[in-house]
Design an enzyme around this catalytic site. Structure first.
Site, PDB file in Angstrom:
ATOM      1  N   ASP A  32       0.846  -1.197   0.000  1.00 34.81           N
ATOM      2  CA  ASP A  32       0.000   0.000   0.000  1.00 34.81           C
ATOM      3  C   ASP A  32       0.883   1.248   0.000  1.00 34.81           C
ATOM      4  OD1 ASP A  32      -2.478  -1.666   0.522  1.00 34.81           O
ATOM      5  OD2 ASP A  32      -1.257  -2.149   2.270  1.00 34.81           O
ATOM      6  N   HIS A  62      -4.700  -3.420   6.255  1.00 33.62           N
ATOM      7  CA  HIS A  62      -4.506  -3.685   4.831  1.00 33.62           C
ATOM      8  C   HIS A  62      -5.851  -4.128   4.264  1.00 33.62           C
ATOM      9  CE1 HIS A  62      -3.080  -5.142   1.024  1.00 33.62           C
ATOM     10  NE2 HIS A  62      -3.592  -6.323   1.282  1.00 33.62           N
TER      11      HIS A  62
HETATM   12  P1  NAX Z   1      -2.104 -18.305  -3.868  1.00 31.53           P
HETATM   13  O1  NAX Z   1      -3.469 -18.878  -3.655  1.00 31.53           O
HETATM   14  O2  NAX Z   1      -1.503 -18.273  -5.228  1.00 31.53           O
HETATM   15  O3  NAX Z   1      -1.082 -19.103  -2.929  1.00 31.53           O
HETATM   16  C1  NAX Z   1      -1.350 -19.399  -1.601  1.00 31.53           C
HETATM   17  C2  NAX Z   1      -0.499 -20.574  -1.219  1.00 31.53           C
HETATM   18  O4  NAX Z   1      -0.684 -20.786   0.184  1.00 31.53           O
HETATM   19  C3  NAX Z   1      -0.897 -21.866  -1.921  1.00 31.53           C
HETATM   20  O5  NAX Z   1       0.249 -22.502  -2.420  1.00 31.53           O
HETATM   21  C4  NAX Z   1      -1.562 -22.673  -0.818  1.00 31.53           C
HETATM   22  O6  NAX Z   1      -1.413 -24.065  -0.990  1.00 31.53           O
HETATM   23  C5  NAX Z   1      -0.792 -22.158   0.392  1.00 31.53           C
HETATM   24  N1  NAX Z   1      -1.438 -22.423   1.682  1.00 31.53           N
HETATM   25  C6  NAX Z   1      -2.755 -22.464   1.989  1.00 31.53           C
HETATM   26  N2  NAX Z   1      -2.909 -22.802   3.283  1.00 31.53           N
HETATM   27  C7  NAX Z   1      -1.672 -22.953   3.790  1.00 31.53           C
HETATM   28  C8  NAX Z   1      -1.184 -23.325   5.075  1.00 31.53           C
HETATM   29  N3  NAX Z   1      -2.006 -23.635   6.081  1.00 31.53           N
HETATM   30  N4  NAX Z   1       0.154 -23.387   5.251  1.00 31.53           N
HETATM   31  C9  NAX Z   1       0.994 -23.129   4.230  1.00 31.53           C
HETATM   32  N5  NAX Z   1       0.592 -22.782   2.991  1.00 31.53           N
HETATM   33  C10 NAX Z   1      -0.720 -22.713   2.787  1.00 31.53           C
HETATM   34  O7  NAX Z   1      -2.157 -16.871  -3.200  1.00 31.53           O
HETATM   35  P2  NAX Z   1      -1.161 -15.641  -3.389  1.00 31.53           P
HETATM   36  O8  NAX Z   1      -1.609 -14.825  -4.532  1.00 31.53           O
HETATM   37  O9  NAX Z   1       0.236 -16.126  -3.365  1.00 31.53           O
HETATM   38  O10 NAX Z   1      -1.506 -14.795  -2.064  1.00 31.53           O
HETATM   39  C11 NAX Z   1      -1.165 -15.252  -0.776  1.00 31.53           C
HETATM   40  C12 NAX Z   1      -1.819 -14.407   0.290  1.00 31.53           C
HETATM   41  O11 NAX Z   1      -1.347 -13.068   0.232  1.00 31.53           O
HETATM   42  C13 NAX Z   1      -3.352 -14.295   0.165  1.00 31.53           C
HETATM   43  O12 NAX Z   1      -3.921 -14.446   1.451  1.00 31.53           O
HETATM   44  C14 NAX Z   1      -3.545 -12.889  -0.333  1.00 31.53           C
HETATM   45  O13 NAX Z   1      -4.812 -12.385   0.015  1.00 31.53           O
HETATM   46  C15 NAX Z   1      -2.425 -12.176   0.387  1.00 31.53           C
HETATM   47  N6  NAX Z   1      -2.027 -10.847  -0.122  1.00 31.53           N
HETATM   48  C16 NAX Z   1      -1.643  -9.927   0.801  1.00 31.53           C
HETATM   49  C17 NAX Z   1      -1.181  -8.681   0.438  1.00 31.53           C
HETATM   50  C18 NAX Z   1      -0.760  -7.686   1.475  1.00 31.53           C
HETATM   51  O14 NAX Z   1      -0.404  -6.564   1.092  1.00 31.53           O
HETATM   52  N7  NAX Z   1      -0.764  -7.990   2.774  1.00 31.53           N
HETATM   53  C19 NAX Z   1      -1.122  -8.273  -0.989  1.00 31.53           C
HETATM   54  C20 NAX Z   1      -1.142  -9.418  -1.932  1.00 31.53           C
HETATM   55  C21 NAX Z   1      -2.034 -10.576  -1.552  1.00 31.53           C
HETATM   56  O15 NAX Z   1      -3.353 -10.286  -1.917  1.00 31.53           O
END
Ligand code: NAX
Length: 327
Positions: A159, A187
């Site tokens: 952000d 966020h």
């Molecule tokens: P993806 O869905 O591409 O990847 C998530 C990964 O996490 C997958 O490989 C899944 O298998 C794994 N996962 C799920 N549960 C798990 C657990 N218990 N232990 C370990 N791994 C686990 O998502 P992606 O685009 O990489 O985003 C990841 C996270 O970042 C999401 O929650 C998303 O909302 C968040 N974000 C946060 C941002 C921020 O500024 N704080 C910005 C970007 C993003 O939106």
């Protein structure tokens, strides 16, 4: 050459993970003379994909990459880590309410908080990226009682970087010249991007912009809604920019923020700026000698106070809806 640092990345098979781990291994985060051992965590269903990521990491022959471990066990992933980047989270499924998402992710961050408590180095730096990042960070922190609050943070840097770019484009100035931006609070779309303290070349950004309507009607909503716009354009949520922000966040935490500047980090509130203790809130912070502290004594307008309280209230609601998950 330094001895290797252990960096855990959760959700390493996901799209942010794919943009993140190669840059860590290349030295973009901890420097070109710092070897790293990557400890990558994902859920069992994602391990085959993660194996593919490992093959690609090997094929890069990164000189700084001193080892790679993959696991579906948080205790193994966090053992002896210096840095833990908690990216993995459950995406919002069909028909899932926000509360259900909080609940599902809360359970993940209880386990991961406990595993950090058990096995991470006592000076570990933990960054929570997985959403809802601020509340997930609070849950992890509360479930890691033997670590200090100062070990934990959540990501506001994307952000913050978005806000810097909006201002740089508006003023036609290089982004590196913009200093003292703040994104307060959660966020989420309730965050408050605040350019009242921002400077460029010694001038106040607000004075140079000289257009309060642009700030209220364009700048603030543009930063708040940027994530949604990226999803609409790309069909996927921000990944490379999120990974870049995570690298910026840890790099500044480890090496310190630049002189005469600060960054926005989600950190445990301590009563500063009228935000009571008990939430992870985006504040302007200076990082120094491996720690962070909130920039004190900024003058806050009535308009800002109201926005800062609105984003605080949202965090309280999130926290209260998963109260039972706190250690
Ligand atoms: P993806 O869905 O591409 O990847 C998530 C990964 O996490 C997958 O490989 C899944 O298998 C794994 N996962 C799920 N549960 C798990 C657990 N218990 N232990 C370990 N791994 C686990 O998502 P992606 O685009 O990489 O985003 C990841 C996270 O970042 C999401 O929650 C998303 O909302 C968040 N974000 C946060 C941002 C921020 O500024 N704080 C910005 C970007 C993003 O939106």
């Amino acid at each position: 050459m330094n001895s290797p640092m252990r960096v855990a990345v959760t959700g390493a098979a996901g799209q942010i993970g794919y943009s993140l781990v190669f840059r860590i291994a290349a030295g973009d985060m901890l420097g070109k003379d710092q070897p790293v051992i990557l400890q990558l965590l994902d859920i069992p269903q994602s391990l085959p994909t993660l194996k593919g990521v490992v093959m690609e990491l090997e094929d890069c022959a990164f000189p700084l990459l001193a080892g790679i471990n993959i696991t579906d066990n948080p205790e193994t992933a966090f053992r002896d880590v210096n840095i833990a980047m908690l990216v993995g989270a459950r995406p919002r499924g069909k028909g899932m309410e926000r509360k259900d998402l909080l609940e599902a992710n809360g359970a993940i961050f209880i386990d991961q908080g406990r595993a950090l408590d058990e096995g991470a180095r006592r000076d570990v730096k933990v960054l929570i990226v997985g959403n809802p990042a601020n509340t997930n960070a609070l849950i992890a922190m509360r479930n890691a009682p033997s670590l200090m609050p100062g070990n934990f943070s959540s990501m506001m840097r994307l952000d913050h970087n978005r806000a810097l770019s909006q201002v740089a484009a508006k003023l036609g100035r290089p982004v590196a010249g913009i200093r003292k931006m703040i994104v307060w609070g959660n966020h989420s779309s309730k965050q408050y991007p605040d350019l009242n303290h921002a400077e460029v070349g010694g001038d106040k950004v607000a004075r140079l912009v000289n257009d309060p309507a642009w700030v209220e009607d364009h700048f603030i909503p543009a930063v708040q809604n940027r994530g949604t716009e990226v999803i609409e354009a790309r069909g996927l949520s921000s990944a490379a920019s999120a990974a870049n922000a995570a690298i910026d966040h840890i790099r500044d935490w480890v090496f310190g923020t630049r002189e005469n500047d600060w960054v926005s980090m989600g950190i445990p509130s301590d009563g500063s700026y009228g935000i009571p203790e008990g939430v992870m809130y985006g504040f302007p912070v200076v990082c120094k000698e491996g720690g962070y502290h909130i920039v004190p004594d900024l003058e806050i307008s009535e308009f800002s106070k109201e926005k800062m309280q609105a984003t605080y209230r949202e965090l309280v609601d999130e926290r209260d809806s998963v109260k039972h998950l706190f250690g």
